[in-house]
Design an enzyme around this catalytic site. Structure first.
Site, short mmCIF file in Angstrom:
data_model
loop_
_atom_site.label_atom_id
_atom_site.label_comp_id
_atom_site.label_asym_id
_atom_site.label_seq_id
_atom_site.Cartn_x
_atom_site.Cartn_y
_atom_site.Cartn_z
N HIS A 145 -5.25 -3.94 -2.50
CA HIS A 145 -4.99 -2.72 -3.71
C HIS A 145 -4.91 -3.44 -4.93
CE1 HIS A 145 -4.48 0.48 -0.62
NE2 HIS A 145 -3.86 -0.70 0.14
N LYS A 168 -12.07 -0.22 -1.79
CA LYS A 168 -11.40 0.34 -2.71
C LYS A 168 -11.65 0.38 -4.36
CE LYS A 168 -7.59 -0.30 0.58
NZ LYS A 168 -8.31 -0.95 1.73
N SER A 197 0.91 -1.07 0.03
CA SER A 197 0.03 -0.27 0.09
C SER A 197 0.88 1.38 0.03
CB SER A 197 -1.01 -0.15 1.07
OG SER A 197 -0.31 -0.09 2.43
#
Length: 398
Positions: free
Chosen positions: A209, A244, A181
């Site tokens: 991610h 996300k 990250s």
């Protein structure tokens, strides 16, 4: 009467203020794009993990509203009591199919997933092998397990191999981010799995991610490595957040049916927490459809990544500021000293651009950085403005 230890808190808060470590602002997303209204001020934001620009997508909003109409706004209980709605059940099946693994378990938040599932898998006498740059939730989950923790240098597979070979523990767990990250670097998943096969270990992969962004149709880093469907391994436990690229909230873990069933029965942060509301599951079902269909979002995002890297590589020559070797939506700009990183963040803010400065202890000493996060909601003009502004600041802040 002596002072109470409770009187220390105002002093300690002032110390945080002095170090510029207090940060929370009220924001509004006015139009679903890349701009945020921050404390009433419009700013071009490069700070969000909404990588595909789905958090304001009308199909997700409509699905959430329909879910609220059908199920209400709260689940009313833990998943093992009455909180596991039909919408949550359907989402779990959709998530498992999406990542090509036998079964999935849906959690209300990503942090609680990792701090819960690791202690459910490992305990005293077991061994955990953790990449040095893993996210805090993986680190905390490992600590809570009471297993022996072996921390290996970032992406150093030779060191990991050595640690695994010299461990006498019967149960071994390797934990790693798929996309890190704060650096944007990526784990070598096939190599990690090969080591787990060699040393009879389980691999827990956190793809917070990568899910939605990497792999065919955004199916994630595991799919990008070809380890899904018929090629899936029972030695991989795949975790990803839904807050996300998926644009909503929550997380899930997927893998072998027996492993997932064990986690359902033994994960305290799942058993003793109220289930996520069904309206979120409804929104996330819509999100999976959009992720799979809208290939243009990933194409556009990758074009922006290349544009930013090309522009900053040319514009920052000789400045001492350096982009990390990342080809993901996370583009850290390494500056070094804390004061310089803070000055760069302030310089951007004065020009109505919001990029956060990340400093120790989140990153190692001497590696303070601007964490630039790109989104499919950005335009080429947005990225060009950021390049131009950073190039100017690098010259003035030397």
């Amino acid at each position: 009467m002596t002072n109470s230890w409770l009187d220390d808190f105002p002093v300690r808060i002032k110390e945080l203020d002095h170090a510029h470590l207090r940060r929370r602002r009220a924001v509004v997303t006015p139009d679903g794009g890349a701009r945020l209204k921050v404390d009433g001020r419009s700013m071009l934001a490069f700070c969000s993990n909404d990588y595909l620009g789905l958090s304001q997508h009308p199909e997700l909003v409509q699905a959430a509203c329909a879910g609220a109409q059908a199920f209400g706004v709260g689940s009313g209980g833990s998943p093992l009591v009455s909180g596991h709605s039909a919408a949550n059940e359907a989402l779990e099946q959709e998530l498992a199919a999406f990542v090509g693994l036998p079964r999935a378990l849906y959690f209300y938040a990503g942090f609680s997933t990792n701090v819960g599932i690791i202690p459910a898998l490992m305990g005293a006498g077991d061994a955990i092998f953790s990449d040095a740059l893993n996210h805090a939730c993986l680190i905390d989950g490992a600590r809570l397990s009471r297993a022996q923790i072996h921390r290996y240098a970032h992406l150093d597979l030779a060191a990991l191999d050595h640690e695994l070979a010299h461990s006498s523990a019967r149960r071994k767990l390797v934990i790693s981010d798929a996309v890190f990250s704060m650096d944007g670097t990526c784990a070598d998943i096939p190599a990690l799995l090969a080591l787990c096969e060699r040393h009879d270990a389980l691999l827990l992969l956190d793809d917070a991610h990568g899910f939605g962004v990497k792999g065919p149709q955004g199916r994630g880093s595991l799919a990008e490595a070809g380890l899904y469907g018929a090629q899936a391994s029972r030695r991989v436990l795949y975790m990803a957040t839904l807050s996300k690229a998926a644009g909503a909230a929550g997380a899930f873990v997927a893998g072998d049916d027996a492993l997932v069933e064990w986690l359902l029965q033994k994960t305290r942060s799942y058993i003793f927490a109220t289930a996520a509301p069904a309206l979120l599951a409804s929104a996330l079902s819509a999100s999976l459809r959009v992720i799979a269909q809208d290939e243009w979002r990933r194409t556009h995002l990758n074009q922006l990544i290349a544009r930013l890297r090309s522009g900053l590589t040319a514009g920052l020559q000789g400045s001492g500021w350096q982009l990390s070797e990342s080809h993901t939506a996370i583009q850290p700009l390494l500056i070094g000293p804390n004061d310089k990183a803070l000055a760069a963040m302030q310089g951007l803010r004065e020009r109505d651009i919001w990029v956060p400065a990340i400093r120790p202890p989140t990153v190692p000493e001497g590696t303070a950085r601007l964490r630039i996060a790109l989104s499919a909601a950005h335009t080429e003009a947005d990225v060009d403005l950021l390049i131009e502004t950073l190039t100017t600041l690098a010259k003035t802040l030397r």
